[in-house]
Each structure stands twice: as C-alpha cells, then as structure tokens.
Design an enzyme around this catalytic site. Structure first.
Site, PDB file in Angstrom:
ATOM      1  N   GLU B 175     -10.286 -68.634 -18.180  1.00 36.03           N
ATOM      2  CA  GLU B 175     -10.260 -67.206 -17.822  1.00 36.03           C
ATOM      3  C   GLU B 175     -11.516 -66.798 -17.078  1.00 36.03           C
ATOM      4  OE1 GLU B 175     -12.947 -65.711 -19.509  1.00 36.03           O
ATOM      5  OE2 GLU B 175     -13.033 -67.654 -20.545  1.00 36.03           O
ATOM      6  N   GLU B 318     -14.179 -69.869 -18.432  1.00 32.91           N
ATOM      7  CA  GLU B 318     -13.513 -70.486 -17.268  1.00 32.91           C
ATOM      8  C   GLU B 318     -12.534 -71.578 -17.654  1.00 32.91           C
ATOM      9  OE1 GLU B 318     -16.388 -72.089 -14.512  1.00 32.91           O
ATOM     10  OE2 GLU B 318     -17.442 -70.183 -14.268  1.00 32.91           O
TER      11      GLU B 318
END
Lengths: 350, 350
Positions: B175, B318
């Site tokens: 994310e 991430e």
C-alpha cells in the site's frame, strides 16, 4: 598462543568514513529515514567491514564444520553418533536442508571434517582436517587439550582465509556434530548467570529425562574441568568441541580479513561468544541470522549483544538459518545500489 | 452485500488430506521431525491451500493499493499528501524499495490507484480504479460511504482474481497512502482493548506532539462515527481507507481462489483483521511476513493469531516486508521438493 595474538591484532575497527558515507546515501533514497530498519543497519555494517559504500555480497559460502563429542556416552543426545558421518555424506551429495537453502541463495557449501569419530569418512569433496576422532568425554576430563583446541581453531581461520582469497564475500558458519548442544550449553553456562535448567534444551529431540541427563553431564563437566572464564581458549578446550573451535576460527579469520560472517543457531552462537571473548572487535563482523528454538539461544545472543532477523522456530543447525539470512543481506545491498534517490524520483517528503 | 456473502461462501477450508500427506513427506526428509519450524508450517499451509503436496510458488506478485486520506487535514502525518502520487510514479518507474525487493524475489509489482487525491495521476502501467479523490476526513463523519467501501473491496477481489487467472501463485498486499497508519490504528482500536496510547505510533516520523494529534483524531473519529464492531464493513467505511478496503479485497479474493496471500506491515494487518472479521476462514490463507516498528502491529497480529517471520524493525510499508518473505516461502517449497529422504540418503536417526 602467538598465532592467536597475531590473529586478534589483525582484526581492525570498522571503516567509520565508509559507514558515514553509506548512511548519507541511505538517507537520500526514497523512503523515510531509517524506515528499512535492519536492512539499513546491514548496509552500514557491510560498508564498515568492506570499506565500500555500495558493498557487494555476490559470492557467498557456508562452511560446515563436522565433529563428534565424547560426552554422547552420557546419553545427552536423542540421535546416535553414527548420524554425524551419515549427514556429512548427505551434505556432500547435496541432499540436506543446508544444500537446498544455500542453493536457493546462490551460495556454495563446503564441509570440513575437523573431528568426526568415524575413521573411514572419505569423499572427494570433503575437506579432511581431522584433529582427532571426536573429543574426549568432558565429564571425565578436558574435551580437548589446549593444543588441539588451538589447532582446530586455526583450521577455521585458514579455511576462512582460503575462501576469502578465492573471492568469497560473505561467509556463514555451519556445523554437524551429534551431541553438540551439550558443549554449547556448557560454554554459555561459563559466561552466563542463567541456571542450567533455563539454558539447556532438547537439542534435536530429548525428552525430559534426557534433558536431566544433559544438565547432569554439563554440571559434572564444569565441576571436573573448572574452565577459566578469563581464558576463552581454556573454556573451548575443556568443555567445547572441535567443530565449535573450527567455527570460532571461521569467525576470527573472517574478521581478520574484513569479511562479514553470518552465524547460524545455538552452536554457532557458542562459537561467536568465544570469538568475541578472544577478540571483542570480532563482534562488528558478525551478522546474526535467526533465533532458534533452543532455549539458551536468546541468552547467548543477548550476551554478545546481537539481534537475530529471522524467527523461524528452527532447531536444525547445519547453517540453515544463516543460509536463509543470505537473501536478506543480499536485499540490503540491492536497496543501496538500486533504489532511486529523492532527487532522481522527484519525491519531496517535506 | 450479496457480493460479499457470495465471496465469503466461496472461501473453503484447507485441504486436510494434502496437509497430512505433506506432513508425512516432511517427516521422511533428512532432519529431525519439525526441526525446520516455520518452513515446515509454511509447506503444510501451502499444501492445504493449493491441494498440492509439493506446492510451487513460481509466479509471485505484490499488488500495491494507493489511496489518500482526508484525515491528514488534522496533522496526523509527518509527510505531505503530495508524496502519495509521487511515490506511485516512483513505483511505476521501478525506483522504490518495493521494486528492488520484489525484483530480488523474482516477483512482479502492480499498482492500483484506488483513491489517490491527485486527479492528474496517470501512467501506462498504472491500474486506474479510482473510487474517489481520497477519503473524507473521518473526524467529521464517515471516511467513505458503505457503497464506496464495498466498491473498493471488490476492486481488490477482482484484482486478485485477474492475476490468479493469469497464473500468479503467491500474492502479497502492498500500500501507499500518506496518513494511513491513522485509519489502521482506528480499525485496531475498534477490535482491541488496548489504549490508543499503546496502539498509536509515529508512522513515518511524527514527533510526540504529532502523535497526540493523531490520538485525538482517532478518538474523535470513533466518537463521531460509532463504528459497529459486529459489522466490519461499517468499520471499514467509517474509519478505514480506500487502499485498506482494496487490500481487504485482495485477501478475500485470494482466499476465495485458494491462493496464499502474504501480508506486509501495520496497514496490511488492519486489512487482514477486517478480512478475518468478514470471513474467519480467510486467516488460513494468510502468511504474516514481518513485525514492523509500529507499536500496534504486534497487537494486530495477535488479534488475528498470526506469527511474523521477520524482525527487521522496518516501518516503510509498500509491501516491502512481504516481498522479503517471498524468499522464505520459496525456501519452504524447495525444502519439500529438493531434500533427500532418510532412505535415499542412508541416514538412520534411531
């Protein structure tokens, strides 16, 4: 002892300038400062070890030291001593866990017979440096003479040196030796206030009766031998093991040649503890890989002040945890070389 | 809600027969039974998920869900909202940490714009599925409508499904969304008895004043919205985020298609908690990767009863921790396929 002194003096401090330059570069990469945690610590450590701001660990190797233990006569192991040479053949034929995990990491495996009790052990790929047919039973006297301990340690130093000379950039310690959690626990007991009941675990699978025998054997060994904590070679000789000495040598040899060395589990940890007692600076060259299931392992790593990366509940040895960590260390070097900087990517954090 | 119900019903129990057969094979390999710990657990889980006794995870992918958060207006993040699209471009151009770590694992990275606040965000490699230009400020009302939350969740389900159909065998959640530890902490607070002062951390780098603002914003959001713990979609809509909904969908979508899904850090963990509240069986398809520095992460993983493998002190998100774990999962499958059995190696343990 002249050899050991020369070795200790050869271990230099890390390169502070390279570490500072590495930190500056890490802080320019597109991530919050320090947010890659241990990956960043690893890059900085590797920079300090190698003097390279963008270090490489392309050539990796696990060196497995194999040796036997007279103390198995006391019933301290769930597996018979014959498993040591059987597993050595398994390593040499590529069928063991360490072969699979090293293979995945693109690493070589070398096996040193530093003291397997089987006199017939022979294989074209085996490095035969047998110091003796296993150690003596440490409940009756010293496991090794002081000379044997130093000889085994120097075999490790030489093995590390030879591989580094051939281009190996990242080494790991591995071992095979039925019964070797017993001397490892004894070494830890010399340097820890923790009770044996807290330190000693099941190894590959002792029941509680077996653990009692193991504690008894360690207590007896310590009482009979009175190892001197101020003299780590004395501890190694009296309650250690040949493969433990060999791995202590691998660590000191790697440090003396400015090469990072990954340690595996509990037995490797005992070697690392002795290496750091012999040469405190060696610690800066060590990378801890995993925390094993053996209950003394955390106490051991805390005593050296090392933090393991992996929590896999593994308790196999061979170097398996260290081999798994190779990929994480490779990841750290890739982060340094391949990530974009804030400037390159046009990212403005504040 | 019919869609969600259908999804929940599509998640089947693991294949017990395959898990038993995998356990039998693991116990025949040249190592003490269970001594490879989590590696063995992973093989058994993968066997249960895929129905294959010797599972493969050759094709791996991280799907990064990117979205923004209205709550950043409350000063809950150390970085400005403009970093979200800047980092999306960095992912698409291959310069971010997730690109490097996924690359090392031989995994692809795909990026979904599920709700970045920048209306100009465009790139040929970007999967544009924007539900809205970020969420609303959850201190003033719901972050999303219920419809938006379901839409975002279904985007995740479809993204997982599309990739699995193309042959992906191992998925991970990633994310990007400045401010997203705030909704993640709010979701955890709904399901945990722990105080906000214990749950809430610095994200990418808040000082203590910033953390106070963040706690205040979460308290206000919970008071204003009164999310209903018995209705996880209500929690997701009121105090969640678009990328959190998307990752919840990725997890449920992977589980519904019998595909293992690796979760990353704290924000992925909030998605996993919601996924397991929506469909408790989803838990069996999840693999936890690392324990992040965000203080609520351990509470979160304990709430789902998941055990992370890596302790890297990372706090980047991430999908970076998940990508690092890919290699460990690959290692587990290699152990199963490549190790010799006791019979093959002639090793006799007792």
């Amino acid at each position: 002892m002249v050899k050991i002194e020369r070795l200790v003096n050869a271990i230099e401090p890390l390169n502070g300038a390279a570490m500072e330059a590495a930190t500056r570069r890490l802080n320019s990469l597109t991530k919050p400062i320090g947010s890659l945690g241990v990956l960043e610590d690893l890059v900085i450590q590797l920079a300090g070890i190698t003097g390279e701001v963008m270090p490489h660990v392309n050539s990796k190797m696990v060196i497995v030291m194999a040796g036997d233990h007279g103390v198995v006569a006391e019933g301290v192991s769930a597996a018979p001593q014959s498993v040591t040479p059987q597993m050595v053949y398994n390593f040499l034929n590529g069928g063991a866990a360490i072969n699979v995990l090293a293979g995945l990491a693109g690493a070589q495996v070398k096996v040193v017979d530093i003291g397997v009790a089987d006199p017939t052990l022979r294989h074209e790929k085996l490095i035969s440096r047998k110091v003796s047919l296993g150690t003596a039973n440490m409940t009756k006297g010293a496991a090794m003479s002081r000379e044997q301990a130093i000889e085994a340690l120097m075999i490790g130093v030489e093995a590390a040196g030879a591989e580094i000379e051939q281009g190996v950039q990242l080494l790991a310690t591995g071992e095979m030796g039925i019964g070797n959690t017993t001397p490892s626990s004894a070494i830890l007991a010399v340097y820890s206030d923790a009770a044996l009941s807290v330190i000693v675990g099941p190894g590959v699978g002792l029941n509680s009766e077996g653990i009692d025998k193991k504690i008894q054997a360690i207590q007896t060994s310590l009482a009979v031998n009175q190892p001197d904590p101020a003299d780590p070679i004395d501890v190694l000789a009296k309650v250690g093991g040949l493969e433990i000495a060999g791995m202590t040598g691998l660590i000191l040899g790697a440090a003396a040649r400015r090469t990072p060395i990954v340690i595996d589990g509990f037995i490797s940890g005992a070697s690392a503890l002795l290496a750091c007692k012999i040469a405190p600076r060696a610690k800066e060259y060590i990378i801890a890989s995993h925390l094993s299931e053996e209950p003394g392992h955390k106490i051991l790593l805390d005593a050296i002040d090392l933090e393991p990366m992996l929590r896999m509940r593994m308790r196999l040895g061979e170097g398996t945890g260290a081999a798994l960590a190779f990929n994480v260390i490779e990841a750290a070097t890739r982060i340094m070389r391949e990530m974009a900087t804030f400037e390159e990517a046009g990212v403005i954090m504040d």
